[in-house]
Motif scaffolding. Structure first.
Motif, PDB file in Angstrom:
ATOM      1  N   LEU A 315       0.835  -1.206   0.000  1.00  0.00           N
ATOM      2  CA  LEU A 315       0.000   0.000   0.000  1.00  0.00           C
ATOM      3  C   LEU A 315       0.868   1.255   0.000  1.00  0.00           C
ATOM      4  O   LEU A 315       0.623   2.198  -0.758  1.00  0.00           O
ATOM      5  CB  LEU A 315      -0.921   0.001   1.224  1.00  0.00           C
ATOM      6  CG  LEU A 315      -2.093  -0.975   1.196  1.00  0.00           C
ATOM      7  CD1 LEU A 315      -2.835  -0.956   2.524  1.00  0.00           C
ATOM      8  CD2 LEU A 315      -3.047  -0.628   0.069  1.00  0.00           C
ATOM      9  N   LEU A 316       1.876   1.255   0.869  1.00  0.00           N
ATOM     10  CA  LEU A 316       2.763   2.422   0.941  1.00  0.00           C
ATOM     11  C   LEU A 316       3.482   2.633  -0.389  1.00  0.00           C
ATOM     12  O   LEU A 316       3.625   3.762  -0.861  1.00  0.00           O
ATOM     13  CB  LEU A 316       3.792   2.231   2.054  1.00  0.00           C
ATOM     14  CG  LEU A 316       3.317   2.622   3.443  1.00  0.00           C
ATOM     15  CD1 LEU A 316       4.350   2.246   4.488  1.00  0.00           C
ATOM     16  CD2 LEU A 316       3.022   4.117   3.497  1.00  0.00           C
ATOM     17  N   TYR A 317       3.897   1.529  -1.006  1.00  0.00           N
ATOM     18  CA  TYR A 317       4.589   1.616  -2.287  1.00  0.00           C
ATOM     19  C   TYR A 317       3.678   2.259  -3.339  1.00  0.00           C
ATOM     20  O   TYR A 317       4.088   3.166  -4.065  1.00  0.00           O
ATOM     21  CB  TYR A 317       5.030   0.212  -2.712  1.00  0.00           C
ATOM     22  CG  TYR A 317       5.499   0.094  -4.142  1.00  0.00           C
ATOM     23  CD1 TYR A 317       6.710   0.648  -4.547  1.00  0.00           C
ATOM     24  CD2 TYR A 317       4.732  -0.576  -5.091  1.00  0.00           C
ATOM     25  CE1 TYR A 317       7.140   0.536  -5.849  1.00  0.00           C
ATOM     26  CE2 TYR A 317       5.152  -0.695  -6.398  1.00  0.00           C
ATOM     27  CZ  TYR A 317       6.356  -0.134  -6.781  1.00  0.00           C
ATOM     28  OH  TYR A 317       6.765  -0.251  -8.082  1.00  0.00           O
ATOM     29  N   TRP A 318       2.418   1.813  -3.383  1.00  0.00           N
ATOM     30  CA  TRP A 318       1.463   2.401  -4.338  1.00  0.00           C
ATOM     31  C   TRP A 318       1.282   3.888  -4.077  1.00  0.00           C
ATOM     32  O   TRP A 318       1.234   4.703  -4.990  1.00  0.00           O
ATOM     33  CB  TRP A 318       0.104   1.712  -4.214  1.00  0.00           C
ATOM     34  CG  TRP A 318       0.050   0.368  -4.852  1.00  0.00           C
ATOM     35  CD1 TRP A 318       0.989  -0.199  -5.664  1.00  0.00           C
ATOM     36  CD2 TRP A 318      -0.998  -0.596  -4.726  1.00  0.00           C
ATOM     37  NE1 TRP A 318       0.585  -1.441  -6.049  1.00  0.00           N
ATOM     38  CE2 TRP A 318      -0.616  -1.717  -5.499  1.00  0.00           C
ATOM     39  CE3 TRP A 318      -2.212  -0.609  -4.060  1.00  0.00           C
ATOM     40  CZ2 TRP A 318      -1.424  -2.845  -5.613  1.00  0.00           C
ATOM     41  CZ3 TRP A 318      -3.014  -1.742  -4.165  1.00  0.00           C
ATOM     42  CH2 TRP A 318      -2.625  -2.836  -4.933  1.00  0.00           C
ATOM     43  N   LEU A 319       1.151   4.210  -2.782  1.00  0.00           N
ATOM     44  CA  LEU A 319       0.909   5.602  -2.398  1.00  0.00           C
ATOM     45  C   LEU A 319       2.076   6.475  -2.846  1.00  0.00           C
ATOM     46  O   LEU A 319       1.888   7.511  -3.494  1.00  0.00           O
ATOM     47  CB  LEU A 319       0.738   5.678  -0.886  1.00  0.00           C
ATOM     48  CG  LEU A 319       0.246   7.006  -0.326  1.00  0.00           C
ATOM     49  CD1 LEU A 319      -1.164   7.270  -0.806  1.00  0.00           C
ATOM     50  CD2 LEU A 319       0.277   6.983   1.199  1.00  0.00           C
ATOM     51  N   VAL A 320       3.299   6.038  -2.524  1.00  0.00           N
ATOM     52  CA  VAL A 320       4.483   6.823  -2.848  1.00  0.00           C
ATOM     53  C   VAL A 320       4.639   6.944  -4.363  1.00  0.00           C
ATOM     54  O   VAL A 320       4.909   8.019  -4.895  1.00  0.00           O
ATOM     55  CB  VAL A 320       5.732   6.176  -2.212  1.00  0.00           C
ATOM     56  CG1 VAL A 320       6.999   6.822  -2.738  1.00  0.00           C
ATOM     57  CG2 VAL A 320       5.643   6.267  -0.703  1.00  0.00           C
ATOM     58  N   ARG A 321       4.382   5.815  -5.064  1.00  0.00           N
ATOM     59  CA  ARG A 321       4.521   5.843  -6.514  1.00  0.00           C
ATOM     60  C   ARG A 321       3.526   6.821  -7.134  1.00  0.00           C
ATOM     61  O   ARG A 321       3.863   7.588  -8.026  1.00  0.00           O
ATOM     62  CB  ARG A 321       4.283   4.435  -7.075  1.00  0.00           C
ATOM     63  CG  ARG A 321       4.697   4.272  -8.501  1.00  0.00           C
ATOM     64  CD  ARG A 321       4.402   2.870  -8.983  1.00  0.00           C
ATOM     65  NE  ARG A 321       2.970   2.591  -8.961  1.00  0.00           N
ATOM     66  CZ  ARG A 321       2.447   1.393  -9.233  1.00  0.00           C
ATOM     67  NH1 ARG A 321       3.241   0.391  -9.530  1.00  0.00           N
ATOM     68  NH2 ARG A 321       1.140   1.208  -9.210  1.00  0.00           N
ATOM     69  N   GLY A 322       2.290   6.807  -6.603  1.00  0.00           N
ATOM     70  CA  GLY A 322       1.271   7.718  -7.107  1.00  0.00           C
ATOM     71  C   GLY A 322       1.635   9.165  -6.832  1.00  0.00           C
ATOM     72  O   GLY A 322       1.506  10.033  -7.695  1.00  0.00           O
ATOM     73  N   LEU A 323       2.121   9.427  -5.605  1.00  0.00           N
ATOM     74  CA  LEU A 323       2.507  10.788  -5.246  1.00  0.00           C
ATOM     75  C   LEU A 323       3.657  11.263  -6.126  1.00  0.00           C
ATOM     76  O   LEU A 323       3.680  12.408  -6.587  1.00  0.00           O
ATOM     77  CB  LEU A 323       2.919  10.845  -3.770  1.00  0.00           C
ATOM     78  CG  LEU A 323       1.791  10.757  -2.755  1.00  0.00           C
ATOM     79  CD1 LEU A 323       2.333  10.742  -1.336  1.00  0.00           C
ATOM     80  CD2 LEU A 323       0.820  11.920  -2.942  1.00  0.00           C
ATOM     81  N   ALA A 324       4.598  10.369  -6.384  1.00  0.00           N
ATOM     82  CA  ALA A 324       5.746  10.727  -7.215  1.00  0.00           C
ATOM     83  C   ALA A 324       5.293  11.055  -8.631  1.00  0.00           C
ATOM     84  O   ALA A 324       5.871  11.911  -9.300  1.00  0.00           O
ATOM     85  CB  ALA A 324       6.752   9.579  -7.233  1.00  0.00           C
TER      86      ALA A 324
END
Lengths: 535, 352
Positions: A315-324
């Motif tokens: 979940l964190l990976y998706w979140l960070v990737r989306g934010l990036a």
């Protein structure tokens, strides 16, 4: 039949109390019968072809697969949950409180999200494989799909049912029993098998039943793990708009449920679980694990890593990737508030509804109350959509004023999750000596005073466990919330669903993480309070 | 629905218990009281049941509310679940509009007599094959069936012209599909219409012999093709663009529209219908008209990567315009027999 002292010595006063209890229980029962009535109504419309389709070899094979999954998930859950409960309540396990807070949390991860996350992490070419490809040159991991994958994922998501009820029972168990066993020369291992475990039977029975039935009704994990169960058959019917056939098949699930419940009651027998002596609820001496602390620690860490850390990391990976990538995150304020509101109301009303059923079952044991108790489970193995559509039918056509309002949604939660609260409340009540209540009665207290000042405080750990179970499951509930909530009422779970189903992963990650976070706070408070109270 | 005394009794019991707990519940500020009166002053309101995802259509619905001043409430769910809800609610549904992902859901609700006919000018905005022959619903946006392929192992030259060719044993172990997905089932229905029952069954059995990997939905297929778990997948065209948006242009998967013009080259419509018992039928009509307006059609093209169905609206760059596709020529209404398709799939053993 139990021969202990009963309340019959106050027949006149108790008459009214009992009648009230039966009236309340009857009301809850009427609610439980509504969806059944709906299913029968729809199933009767089935063509004769529908009945023969039900008896096809394929359907029977699906039935067999479903039962196999349910059994294996329960077994694996028990293997995970019982050691965890014992380690966190009876030993000097390092970081004990942390494990106590972390281990029940996987329950809050919706199974469709959990399975999706684990599949994306552990798939043949998932995130774990991608991480391993560089350093180790692994290009493909073994495929987890099918029976094995479904079992592992469902067990990792449902063992908290068993864990929470086992913990509550262990904390209430009079340590004198275990001490006596030790003083009679039993090793800790023998004590666990001969004294502790048998006393956990009601709690383990109730917890196992929840796990087994959850596995029956789960849709998300089995579809992502591509394992065909009965629930999938029902969904396929709904997707081709064949409501009658779906209803007929749902009734089969109801029958299976009742058989499983009867089986559990039989295994439970008529044993008594209250101690005859005064007994005390106090902190048992903690067993020093010695060198065994390291395997114990590895076990706890392993469970938490696979059931919690892995999904949260994805979940964190998706979140960070989306934010990036410059995506704007959804505003979560209203959804968070709605989730909290629906979950708290759901937990509160469900526990209140479970009370009369549990009191009657424990304090008025008999054929009628046993039947009543079994009936609370009738709906628990049904996919949420079935119960939701039943309430749509009755709500829209018979009580339009309440249709698509919060009270009807809360009623749906009560019907869906009643057994979770009922099992926990009943287990708590079983461990209270009726003598306490009788003493208060003989000192002139009225029944409701006894209830408020003696019974309820003694039941608190069980009631809190039941309420928190319901709270956590309402937090992730989807089908009923989507269909029955007031129009425009979005929760975190509907937010996750909406985003995941359309592959907007970053949008899904934020509300999903919020669900985990929100659920861990009450969980931490409950566990810490529990431990302080028993210290 | 005919009221039945037993049901009435049970419902009364439930109502009673609900009334007992409603004081606690209604004290909450977030409980909107259902507004059944409809347009009482102002521009009134509208209740939309959307089988289309919130993340896809919420922005354009908000725009509709802004432009018209109509107070719009939306209930989101999956198309089959929303359709089932409408069928259970019957004449007492609070909904004014059903906005569906596929013609199957609209067909089921229309067949139950719950939709009101739409005026000719609304229906006429789209090609005849994208609307109900009885004029009960109209297509809003188009979604093409495509083969998504892994660009590291395949190029378009390696792919056949027709979906029929995937039964070739050369494709063994390389295909991903989603048997429970409504769009795949619509394509199978198209095969039954075009090829006949036997040939459709033979195709299913041929694919099954190639040991395809079954996924839960289109998203999972596109992810698996990108990761190289399978080489090709049978999907709708627009999912790929979300992956490209989140993972970047080097995501190793692309779409291939089958040029053969058979059932594999199907273009389906997502559409909308007006509930016959809706209380805001004027606003419902405004909603459908708005969704067919250039603004909304442009939105679907640019934001959800779907095909605009109204002629003259520009298609997203990178997508071959609808008019230039050799799409399978079929009426959406011919795709209504979903139950026949799922029965066939169960017989063959694709569905449980």
């Amino acid at each position: 039949m139990q021969r202990g002292i009963r309340f019959n010595r106050f027949p006149r006063r108790w008459l009214s109390g009992t009648t009230l209890l039966w009236a309340a229980a009857g009301l809850v029962l009427a609610g439980l019968l509504l969806p059944l009535a709906y299913l029968v109504l729809r199933a009767v419309e089935t063509s004769s072809g529908g009945w023969s389709a039900l008896l096809r070899a394929r359907t029977l094979a699906t039935l067999g697969r479903t039962l196999l999954l349910s059994g294996s998930v329960t077994a694996v859950s028990a293997v995970i949950a019982v050691p965890l409960a014992w380690l966190t309540t009876r030993t000097d396990l390092p970081l004990r409180r942390w494990w106590a807070v972390l281990t029940p949390l996987p329950l809050v991860i919706p199974s469709y999200v959990g399975a999706y996350l684990m599949a994306s992490a552990l798939g043949p070419r998932g995130l774990v494989q991608q991480a391993l490809e560089g350093p180790l040159g692994i290009t493909r991991l073994p495929d987890l799909h099918g029976f094995l994958g479904a079992t592992i994922i469902l067990a990792l998501l449902t063992y908290p049912y068993l864990l929470l009820s086992a913990r509550a029972a262990l904390l209430k168990l009079d340590p004198a029993l275990e001490e006596a066993s030790r003083s009679l020369g039993h090793t800790p291992w023998q004590t666990f098998w001969r004294v502790t475990l048998p006393h956990l039977r009601p709690a383990l029975g109730a917890g196992s039943l929840l796990v087994a039935l959850y596995a029956l009704r789960d849709f998300g994990a089995v579809s992502i793990m591509r394992y065909d169960t009965f629930t999938r058959v029902i969904y396929v019917q709904y997707r081709s708009f064949d409501r009658s056939q779906a209803a007929l098949q749902a009734l089969v699930l109801v029958v299976i449920t009742l058989v499983l419940v009867a089986l559990e009651t039989r295994l439970q027998g008529h044993a008594r679980y209250v101690s005859a002596g005064p007994g005390a609820q106090r902190q048992p001496p903690r067993l020093a694990l010695g060198i065994w602390r390291w395997p114990a620690l590895a076990f706890c860490a392993g469970v938490v890593v696979f059931s919690l850390v892995l999904p949260a990391t994805v979940l964190l990976y998706w979140l960070v990737r989306g934010l990036a990538a410059g995506e704007a995150l959804p505003a979560l304020g209203m959804a968070t508030w709605n989730s909290l509101l629906a979950s708290s109301l759901g937990a509160l009303v469900t526990v209140v509804a479970a009370m009369p059923l549990a009191i009657l079952a424990v304090r008025r044991p008999g054929r009628r109350t046993r039947l009543l108790e079994r009936l609370t489970y009738t709906l628990f193995a049904l996919p949420g959509i079935v119960v939701a559509l039943a309430l749509v039918f009755f709500g829209a056509n018979y009580i339009p004023l309440l249709y698509q309002t919060l009270p009807l949604l809360v009623a749906a939660y009560v019907l869906l999750f009643l057994p979770q609260a009922a099992g926990a409340v009943r287990t708590a009540l079983l461990q209270i000596q009726p003598q306490h209540e009788e003493a208060a009665r003989s000192l002139g207290r009225r029944p409701w005073q006894v209830m408020l000042t003696i019974t309820l405080p003694l039941m608190r750990p069980g009631v809190v466990a039941g309420a928190s179970l319901v709270f956590l499951t309402v937090m992730k509930e989807l089908p009923a919330t989507l269909i029955l909530a007031p129009v425009g009422f979005r929760t975190l779970a509907t937010g996750v669903w909406s985003a995941v189903s359309e592959a907007f992963f970053a949008q899904a990650a934020a509300p999903a993480l919020m669900i985990v976070l929100l659920s861990s706070l009450p969980m931490a408070l409950i566990i810490l309070h529990e431990q302080k109270a028993s210290a | 629905m005919k009221p039945n005394p037993v049901m009435r009794l049970l419902a009364a019991a439930l109502g009673l218990s609900l009334a007992a707990c409603s004081p606690a519940a209604t004290s909450a500020p977030q409980t909107p009281v259902p507004t059944a009166e409809g347009s009482a002053g102002g521009t009134g309101n509208l209740v939309v049941y959307s089988g289309r995802s919130e993340s896809l259509v919420a922005p354009i619905i908000a725009q509709f509310a802004d432009v018209t001043g109509i107070d719009v409430d939306v209930r989101y769910g999956s198309t089959p679940e929303i359709a089932a809800t409408l069928l259970e609610e019957g004449a007492n549904s609070p909904a004014d509009v059903f906005f569906a992902q596929d013609p199957g859901g609209l067909g089921a609700v229309a067949q139950a007599g719950l939709l009101a006919p739409l005026p000719g000018d609304v229906l006429g905005a789209v090609d005849a094959r994208f609307r109900s022959p009885e004029g009960l619903w109209v297509g809003i946006s188009g979604r093409a069936r495509v083969v998504v392929y892994n660009t590291e192992t395949l190029s378009p030259q390696d792919l056949p012209d027709d979906i029929a060719a995937f039964t070739d044993p050369a494709w063994k172990g390389r295909i991903g599909w989603a048997p429970t997905n409504g769009s795949l089932q619509a394509m199978l229905t198209a095969m039954r219409v075009a090829w006949g029952e036997d040939e459709a069954r033979a195709w299913l059995e041929g694919i099954l012999a190639n040991e395809p990997i079954a996924y839960e939905n289109n998203t999972a297929i596109v992810a698996a093709v990108g990761a190289g778990e399978v080489e090709v997948g049978f999907v709708n065209h627009y999912y790929l663009y979300r992956f490209l948006a989140e993972e970047g242009e080097d995501f190793p998967a692309r779409n291939y529209f089958l040029p053969g013009g058979g059932p594999g080259s199907l273009v389906m419509a997502a559409g909308a219908g007006r509930l016959a018992n809706g209380k805001n039928s004027t606003n419902a009509l405004k909603f459908i008209e708005f969704m067919l307006s250039p603004v909304a059609q442009q939105y679907f093209s640019a934001q959800t990567y779907e095909y605009p169905l109204v002629p003259g609206v520009v298609t997203q760059p990178g997508l071959v315009p609808l008019a230039d596709l050799n799409a399978f020529d079929i009426d959406m209404a011919a795709l209504a027999d979903l139950a026949g398709t799922t029965a066939l799939m169960s017989e063959v053993g694709v569905l449980p």
